[in-house]
Write a protein that holds these residues in place. Structure first.
Motif, PDB file in Angstrom:
ATOM      1  N   ILE A  63      73.407  48.471  15.898  1.00  0.00           N
ATOM      2  CA  ILE A  63      73.261  49.591  16.824  1.00  0.00           C
ATOM      3  C   ILE A  63      72.471  49.129  18.043  1.00  0.00           C
ATOM      4  O   ILE A  63      71.421  48.496  17.908  1.00  0.00           O
ATOM      5  CB  ILE A  63      72.528  50.768  16.150  1.00  0.00           C
ATOM      6  N   GLY A  64      72.969  49.416  19.223  1.00  0.00           N
ATOM      7  CA  GLY A  64      72.273  49.073  20.450  1.00  0.00           C
ATOM      8  C   GLY A  64      71.928  50.341  21.211  1.00  0.00           C
ATOM      9  O   GLY A  64      72.598  51.368  21.068  1.00  0.00           O
ATOM     10  N   TYR A  65      70.881  50.286  22.016  1.00  0.00           N
ATOM     11  CA  TYR A  65      70.457  51.481  22.759  1.00  0.00           C
ATOM     12  C   TYR A  65      70.101  51.099  24.189  1.00  0.00           C
ATOM     13  O   TYR A  65      69.281  50.206  24.400  1.00  0.00           O
ATOM     14  CB  TYR A  65      69.251  52.112  22.061  1.00  0.00           C
ATOM     15  N   VAL A  66      70.727  51.746  25.134  1.00  0.00           N
ATOM     16  CA  VAL A  66      70.371  51.513  26.531  1.00  0.00           C
ATOM     17  C   VAL A  66      69.629  52.754  27.015  1.00  0.00           C
ATOM     18  O   VAL A  66      70.224  53.818  27.147  1.00  0.00           O
ATOM     19  CB  VAL A  66      71.624  51.271  27.395  1.00  0.00           C
ATOM     20  N   PRO A  67      68.328  52.663  27.206  1.00  0.00           N
ATOM     21  CA  PRO A  67      67.548  53.850  27.538  1.00  0.00           C
ATOM     22  C   PRO A  67      67.850  54.353  28.930  1.00  0.00           C
ATOM     23  O   PRO A  67      68.409  53.649  29.767  1.00  0.00           O
ATOM     24  CB  PRO A  67      66.108  53.365  27.435  1.00  0.00           C
ATOM     25  N   GLU A  68      67.466  55.582  29.165  1.00  0.00           N
ATOM     26  CA  GLU A  68      67.731  56.198  30.449  1.00  0.00           C
ATOM     27  C   GLU A  68      66.876  55.588  31.543  1.00  0.00           C
ATOM     28  O   GLU A  68      67.356  55.261  32.612  1.00  0.00           O
ATOM     29  CB  GLU A  68      67.440  57.696  30.385  1.00  0.00           C
ATOM     30  N   ASP A  69      65.587  55.473  31.224  1.00  0.00           N
ATOM     31  CA  ASP A  69      64.712  54.979  32.265  1.00  0.00           C
ATOM     32  C   ASP A  69      64.706  53.467  32.223  1.00  0.00           C
ATOM     33  O   ASP A  69      63.846  52.854  31.631  1.00  0.00           O
ATOM     34  CB  ASP A  69      63.308  55.534  32.072  1.00  0.00           C
ATOM     35  N   ARG A  70      65.696  52.877  32.878  1.00  0.00           N
ATOM     36  CA  ARG A  70      65.834  51.437  32.769  1.00  0.00           C
ATOM     37  C   ARG A  70      64.628  50.718  33.340  1.00  0.00           C
ATOM     38  O   ARG A  70      64.321  49.607  32.977  1.00  0.00           O
ATOM     39  CB  ARG A  70      67.094  50.972  33.493  1.00  0.00           C
ATOM     40  N   LEU A  71      63.925  51.390  34.256  1.00  0.00           N
ATOM     41  CA  LEU A  71      62.820  50.709  34.916  1.00  0.00           C
ATOM     42  C   LEU A  71      61.650  50.511  33.975  1.00  0.00           C
ATOM     43  O   LEU A  71      61.002  49.483  33.998  1.00  0.00           O
ATOM     44  CB  LEU A  71      62.367  51.493  36.141  1.00  0.00           C
ATOM     45  N   THR A  72      61.355  51.524  33.147  1.00  0.00           N
ATOM     46  CA  THR A  72      60.184  51.345  32.294  1.00  0.00           C
ATOM     47  C   THR A  72      60.554  50.906  30.897  1.00  0.00           C
ATOM     48  O   THR A  72      59.773  50.297  30.211  1.00  0.00           O
ATOM     49  CB  THR A  72      59.365  52.645  32.190  1.00  0.00           C
ATOM     50  N   GLU A  73      61.769  51.229  30.462  1.00  0.00           N
ATOM     51  CA  GLU A  73      62.083  50.936  29.074  1.00  0.00           C
ATOM     52  C   GLU A  73      63.064  49.787  28.913  1.00  0.00           C
ATOM     53  O   GLU A  73      63.093  49.125  27.894  1.00  0.00           O
ATOM     54  CB  GLU A  73      62.662  52.173  28.390  1.00  0.00           C
ATOM     55  N   GLY A  74      63.901  49.588  29.890  1.00  0.00           N
ATOM     56  CA  GLY A  74      64.998  48.660  29.663  1.00  0.00           C
ATOM     57  C   GLY A  74      64.797  47.263  30.195  1.00  0.00           C
ATOM     58  O   GLY A  74      65.402  46.324  29.700  1.00  0.00           O
ATOM     59  N   LEU A  75      63.961  47.113  31.202  1.00  0.00           N
ATOM     60  CA  LEU A  75      63.917  45.829  31.881  1.00  0.00           C
ATOM     61  C   LEU A  75      62.498  45.299  32.005  1.00  0.00           C
ATOM     62  O   LEU A  75      61.550  46.064  32.102  1.00  0.00           O
ATOM     63  CB  LEU A  75      64.470  45.965  33.305  1.00  0.00           C
ATOM     64  N   PHE A  76      62.396  43.985  31.994  1.00  0.00           N
ATOM     65  CA  PHE A  76      61.146  43.355  32.396  1.00  0.00           C
ATOM     66  C   PHE A  76      61.314  43.041  33.877  1.00  0.00           C
ATOM     67  O   PHE A  76      61.918  42.043  34.247  1.00  0.00           O
ATOM     68  CB  PHE A  76      60.904  42.092  31.584  1.00  0.00           C
ATOM     69  N   LEU A  77      60.803  43.944  34.707  1.00  0.00           N
ATOM     70  CA  LEU A  77      61.131  43.871  36.132  1.00  0.00           C
ATOM     71  C   LEU A  77      60.671  42.593  36.805  1.00  0.00           C
ATOM     72  O   LEU A  77      61.303  42.098  37.723  1.00  0.00           O
ATOM     73  CB  LEU A  77      60.522  45.069  36.855  1.00  0.00           C
ATOM     74  N   GLU A  78      59.536  42.055  36.351  1.00  0.00           N
ATOM     75  CA  GLU A  78      58.996  40.876  37.020  1.00  0.00           C
ATOM     76  C   GLU A  78      59.677  39.597  36.526  1.00  0.00           C
ATOM     77  O   GLU A  78      59.570  38.555  37.137  1.00  0.00           O
ATOM     78  CB  GLU A  78      57.493  40.769  36.786  1.00  0.00           C
ATOM     79  N   GLN A  79      60.348  39.700  35.379  1.00  0.00           N
ATOM     80  CA  GLN A  79      60.995  38.513  34.823  1.00  0.00           C
ATOM     81  C   GLN A  79      62.364  38.311  35.466  1.00  0.00           C
ATOM     82  O   GLN A  79      62.934  39.225  36.054  1.00  0.00           O
ATOM     83  CB  GLN A  79      61.148  38.672  33.311  1.00  0.00           C
ATOM     84  N   SER A  80      62.892  37.110  35.309  1.00  0.00           N
ATOM     85  CA  SER A  80      64.159  36.812  35.973  1.00  0.00           C
ATOM     86  C   SER A  80      65.299  37.588  35.334  1.00  0.00           C
ATOM     87  O   SER A  80      65.223  38.044  34.190  1.00  0.00           O
ATOM     88  CB  SER A  80      64.451  35.318  35.902  1.00  0.00           C
ATOM     89  N   ILE A  81      66.353  37.746  36.105  1.00  0.00           N
ATOM     90  CA  ILE A  81      67.544  38.438  35.637  1.00  0.00           C
ATOM     91  C   ILE A  81      68.057  37.753  34.380  1.00  0.00           C
ATOM     92  O   ILE A  81      68.367  38.392  33.377  1.00  0.00           O
ATOM     93  CB  ILE A  81      68.609  38.416  36.748  1.00  0.00           C
ATOM     94  N   GLY A  82      68.120  36.427  34.428  1.00  0.00           N
ATOM     95  CA  GLY A  82      68.640  35.663  33.303  1.00  0.00           C
ATOM     96  C   GLY A  82      67.839  35.906  32.034  1.00  0.00           C
ATOM     97  O   GLY A  82      68.399  36.162  30.968  1.00  0.00           O
ATOM     98  N   ARG A  83      66.543  35.854  32.136  1.00  0.00           N
ATOM     99  CA  ARG A  83      65.707  36.067  30.959  1.00  0.00           C
ATOM    100  C   ARG A  83      65.897  37.462  30.392  1.00  0.00           C
ATOM    101  O   ARG A  83      65.862  37.675  29.192  1.00  0.00           O
ATOM    102  CB  ARG A  83      64.243  35.862  31.305  1.00  0.00           C
ATOM    103  N   ASN A  84      66.077  38.432  31.283  1.00  0.00           N
ATOM    104  CA  ASN A  84      66.321  39.785  30.820  1.00  0.00           C
ATOM    105  C   ASN A  84      67.617  39.864  30.024  1.00  0.00           C
ATOM    106  O   ASN A  84      67.695  40.581  29.034  1.00  0.00           O
ATOM    107  CB  ASN A  84      66.398  40.744  32.012  1.00  0.00           C
ATOM    108  N   VAL A  85      68.609  39.109  30.459  1.00  0.00           N
ATOM    109  CA  VAL A  85      69.896  39.156  29.772  1.00  0.00           C
ATOM    110  C   VAL A  85      69.774  38.612  28.353  1.00  0.00           C
ATOM    111  O   VAL A  85      70.316  39.163  27.411  1.00  0.00           O
ATOM    112  CB  VAL A  85      70.973  38.377  30.573  1.00  0.00           C
ATOM    113  N   VAL A  86      69.026  37.514  28.203  1.00  0.00           N
ATOM    114  CA  VAL A  86      69.034  36.854  26.899  1.00  0.00           C
ATOM    115  C   VAL A  86      67.885  37.284  25.987  1.00  0.00           C
ATOM    116  O   VAL A  86      67.800  36.821  24.855  1.00  0.00           O
ATOM    117  CB  VAL A  86      68.997  35.307  27.035  1.00  0.00           C
ATOM    118  N   VAL A  87      67.055  38.206  26.435  1.00  0.00           N
ATOM    119  CA  VAL A  87      65.843  38.497  25.672  1.00  0.00           C
ATOM    120  C   VAL A  87      66.134  38.935  24.238  1.00  0.00           C
ATOM    121  O   VAL A  87      65.415  38.603  23.312  1.00  0.00           O
ATOM    122  CB  VAL A  87      64.948  39.522  26.417  1.00  0.00           C
TER     123      VAL A  87
END
Lengths: 344, 497
Positions: B332-356
């Motif tokens: 089961i996967g979950y993509v939260p609504e508030d992508r800014l606070t829950e979904g992404l590590f904003l300061e980290q690179s795009i690539g790292r976010n993809v593979v986390v």
């Protein structure tokens, strides 16, 4: 103004009363006039430092260099007076120490306001710099002979109470702390400059858009902290009748902890004079009184650490719970967008 | 005085050779509600900043209240009655409502001392003017987003606003709060105040505005009366292409067990006896007002909310989901609504976010991360989800809203979930990216994934879902088939009760 803060201050006050009762019941010496005067004397310098730290923390910054500024101002003022004007009146010492402190504070302000550097990094750097420069260029030996006017000042008494053995004195410098506290309170709560400090700590961008001159506020803050540190250092030296370049530095975290205990938020925007003074009182009482109930001095640091941990942790947890109850949350898994209570 | 507050003619603006505004004309009239629409990066924000004096234009004329301004500074713009309410509202969370309303005014008057009685009086008057009641002594961080918006409006009015520019004013509001905001705006309009709405929520734009200006690639491509536009035309003008969304059709594979089956789920007052099924290839919509339990349902299925009772089956096998790790283990996967606070590590690179999520699988010899493998995976996802970035090593915060949402999706897709829960998948995403995200959702379902889409965006539900579950007070009250309903009917059902 805000219940949370109030309750935090009440919490600290209750803790103080509780601690006093525990210490006082197990050792009645605690409630003697002599001991109380001692506690007040110990709060004088820390109280002044705390006022400076409060302003910085409310603005969203942190200053760890103020102890270095204090000892720098104290030591160089004493050396200066001893060398050129040993007969100078004591107020001149304060003017000089204040000016030195202010100057060093402006160095902090310059790096922070001009280059927009993180305050912790800047002041960590300047702390080492100021202290190192003091030891290297001005002197590293303890000066035990203060100018006569300062020695006289150190003996001044406001209230004198005859005790069984000797007399208990209350030093008039407590007035100094009180006046500074009142001035800082007026500044923070009743001037636009003070509100600007709160605004800066709450939302920097918004403060800028509202028309606050952020740089000027920062120069003011760090300059004022320097000035207060200079005064604090001078009083410290006068009360101890010596100028030791190794003193004071190292106590900065105690002062910061006291201010945070008193409800100031390290993320900025929050903190009161009353809260900070209560925090200072708590730390001073804990520092000076644990020995009275037989806590070995090596354990005092542990106990104080525990008080800080509990004292700052409990309000933080309470706040988080309160937020969760109302359905909003800054961190939890519920959606911040739905912070409003359901209307349906 | 004429009825025009602002007239802009032939405005040009470039940043380091990139043309942000090209020959822009815009007129704003008193007592009128204007809308400025366009996709992210089309120049809307630049245009606002020209009007508010934050940016200096390269060429063109600016006439405000009949006066021509060769140079426009922020303070001049404010003095001429132009107020911008940014998305963050420019409020101070740590100060009281009263002080937030009065502070700017006191500062502008050059006061040195604070008169607290005056502060209260100003705030009272300001709130009375927009006829709302917010406790003056509450701290702003403790009031709802909708109230923050109203406080920002009250504050703007105190500074003699003639024109209030609102940047994405409804992006964080619920349906009901949007209504309340609109009624305040209409009331103020009667008193002569003009509004410029900047938005990409087309249905709201069409509802509130009287004049619409559409921007695309730095130009105003279309201006006109509200009556000349509908969703289709606005979409066309914004994107420059016809986007026709087709409904999602699903033919169930009768033999296969449901991917996810939930029976009698209870969680406090949030969820009451919720039962549902998601089959492979299905896109099931979940909708309801806030507080209806729609988010709690997602959290419960993802192990973030403790349930009191109920059974969950994945492919007919009973499972226990007590933590996020459990949920992931069951696909089961979950993509939260508030992508800014829950979904992404904003300061980290795009690539790292993809593979986390899948970094464990990238472990090479000696237990260190296999960087080549990681790069390959990042490249694959950036390509297949069409994430628009020059360099996946840049921090995730450099991406636009739609692209950030794609990175969150990529992050979850990389772990190959069989069931994906999307909460508000296109909140804050512009119309072009929205369509691409919808297509992606449909493609995933077509490949056999089961999706649960939580949303209150009615067109989105109708276009992407083959079934819609309506939640009310924690219960599923109705199952709706998109072909048998339309947007108005669904909207009515959503707010009723």
């Amino acid at each position: 103004m805000n219940r949370l803060l109030r309750s935090n201050e009440v919490l600290v006050a209750v803790t103080i009363v509780g601690l006093c009762l525990i210490v006082g019941i197990s050792n009645p010496v605690f409630f003697t006039v002599g001991n109380i005067f001692d506690l007040m004397r110990s709060s004088i310098v820390m109280g002044i430092f705390a006022m400076g730290v409060l302003i910085v923390i409310v603005s969203g910054g942190i200053d760890v260099s103020f102890t270095a500024i204090a000892v720098f101002a104290l030591y160089s003022t004493v050396r200066l007076l001893n060398a050129y004007a040993p007969e100078a009146p004591f107020w001149l010492a304060f003017v000089i120490a204040g000016a030195i402190g202010f100057g060093l504070g402006m160095i902090n302000a310059f790096f922070i306001a001009r280059f927009n550097l993180p305050t912790l990094i800047v002041t960590l750097g300047t702390m080492s710099m100021f202290h190192g420069f003091l030891l290297f260029a001005i002197g590293n030996t303890i000066v035990r002979d203060l100018p006569p006017s300062l020695t006289a000042f150190s003996r001044a008494t406001l209230v004198q109470v005859q005790m069984e053995r000797g007399v208990a004195n209350l030093h008039p410098a407590i007035f100094f702390t009180a006046v500074i506290a009142v001035l800082v309170w007026l500044l923070m709560d009743f001037t636009m400059l003070g509100r600007g400090v709160y605004a800066l700590g709450g939302a920097r961008d918004a403060a800028e858009r509202a028309g606050f001159n952020i740089r000027r506020i920062q120069y003011f803050i760090y300059g004022l902290v320097g000035l207060l540190s200079g005064f604090g250092g001078m009083i410290y030296g006068s009360l101890n009748r010596q100028a030791n370049p190794q003193d004071i530095v190292g106590s900065e975290l105690n002062v910061i902890a006291a201010v945070v205990l008193g409800g100031a938020s390290l993320t900025g925007g929050r903190g009161t004079v009353i809260g900070s003074l209560l925090g200072v009182a708590l730390v001073v009482i804990a520092n000076n009184s644990l020995i009275l109930i037989g806590v070995p001095s090596v354990w005092q640091r542990v106990v104080i650490g525990l008080i800080i941990l509990v004292g700052t942790g409990v309000p933080a947890i309470q706040e988080r719970r309160a937020r969760r109850r109302t359905g909003g949350s800054a961190s939890g898994p519920t959606q911040p967008l739905q912070a409003a209570p359901a209307a349906d | 005085m004429s009825d025009e507050i602002i007239r802009l003619t032939g405005i040009y603006k470039s940043f380091a050779g990139v043309r942000a505004l090209i020959d822009v004309d815009l007129t704003i009239e008193r007592s009128r509600i204007h809308c400025l629409v366009g996709e992210n990066g089309c120049g809307k924000s630049t245009l606002i900043k020209i009007i508010s004096g934050v940016y200096t234009r390269d060429a063109g004329r600016v006439v405000i209240n009949g006066k021509e301004f060769d140079e426009l500074h922020p303070i001049t713009s404010i003095r001429e009655g132009i107020q911008v309410i940014y998305q963050d509202f420019s409020l101070f969370p740590n100060l009281t409502v009263a002080e937030n309303i009065a502070l700017n005014e006191q500062l502008a008057e050059g006061r040195r001392l604070v008169n607290w009685r005056e502060v209260r009086r100003i705030a009272q008057e300001a709130l009375a003017r927009i006829e709302v009641d917010i406790p003056l002594n509450a701290r702003v961080e403790d009031v709802s987003v909708a109230n923050k918006q109203l406080i920002a409006i009250a504050k703007a009015l105190r500074q003699n606003a003639q024109l209030i520019i609102m940047d994405e004013p409804t992006s964080a509001l619920t349906e009901r709060e949007v209504r309340a905001l609109f009624s305040v705006i209409r009331r103020l309009q009667q008193t002569g105040i003009a509004f410029l709405f900047v938005s990409h929520k087309l249905n709201e734009v069409l509802e509130i505005s009287e004049t619409i200006a559409v921007m695309r690639n730095g130009r105003i491509v279309s201006v006109g009366d509200r009556s000349e536009y509908d969703t289709e035309r606005l979409t066309f003008e914004m994107t420059g292409q016809k986007i026709a969304e087709r409904n999602y059709e699903f033919t169930p594979d009768v033999g296969a067990p449901a991917l996810l089956r939930v029976e009698g789920l209870n969680a406090g007052a949030a969820l009451r006896d919720v039962s549902l099924e998601v089959r492979a290839g299905e896109i099931v919509g979940v909708t309801g007002l806030l507080g209806s339990g729609r988010t709690e349902l997602a959290l419960a299925l993802f192990g973030l909310l403790t349930v009191d009772s109920g059974d969950i089956y994945v492919e007919n096998k009973p499972v226990r989901i007590r933590s996020v790790q459990d949920a992931i283990a069951h696909g089961i996967g979950y993509v939260p609504e508030d992508r800014l606070t829950e979904g992404l590590f904003l300061e980290q690179s795009i690539g790292r976010n993809v593979v986390v999520r899948t970094v464990e699988r990238l472990r090479g010899a000696l237990g260190f991360t296999d960087l080549q493998k990681m790069d390959a995976q990042v490249k694959e996802w950036v390509g297949s989800l069409r994430i628009k970035t020059g360099n996946p090593d840049l921090p995730a915060k450099t991406l636009s809203g739609g692209n950030q949402q794609r990175v969150v999706l990529a992050k979850w897709l990389a772990s190959n979930p069989r069931i994906l829960i999307l909460n508000g998948p296109t909140v804050g995403v512009d119309v072009g990216s929205k369509n691409e995200l919808h297509e992606m959702i449909k493609r995933l379902a077509g490949e056999g994934m089961g999706l649960l889409v939580i949303s209150d965006d009615i067109p989105e539900l109708l276009q992407t879902c083959n079934r819609i579950l309506l939640l009310r007070h924690g219960r599923i009250v109705e199952e709706i088939m998109p072909p048998q309903t339309d947007a108005n009917e669904l909207a009515a059902k959503l707010v009723e009760g």
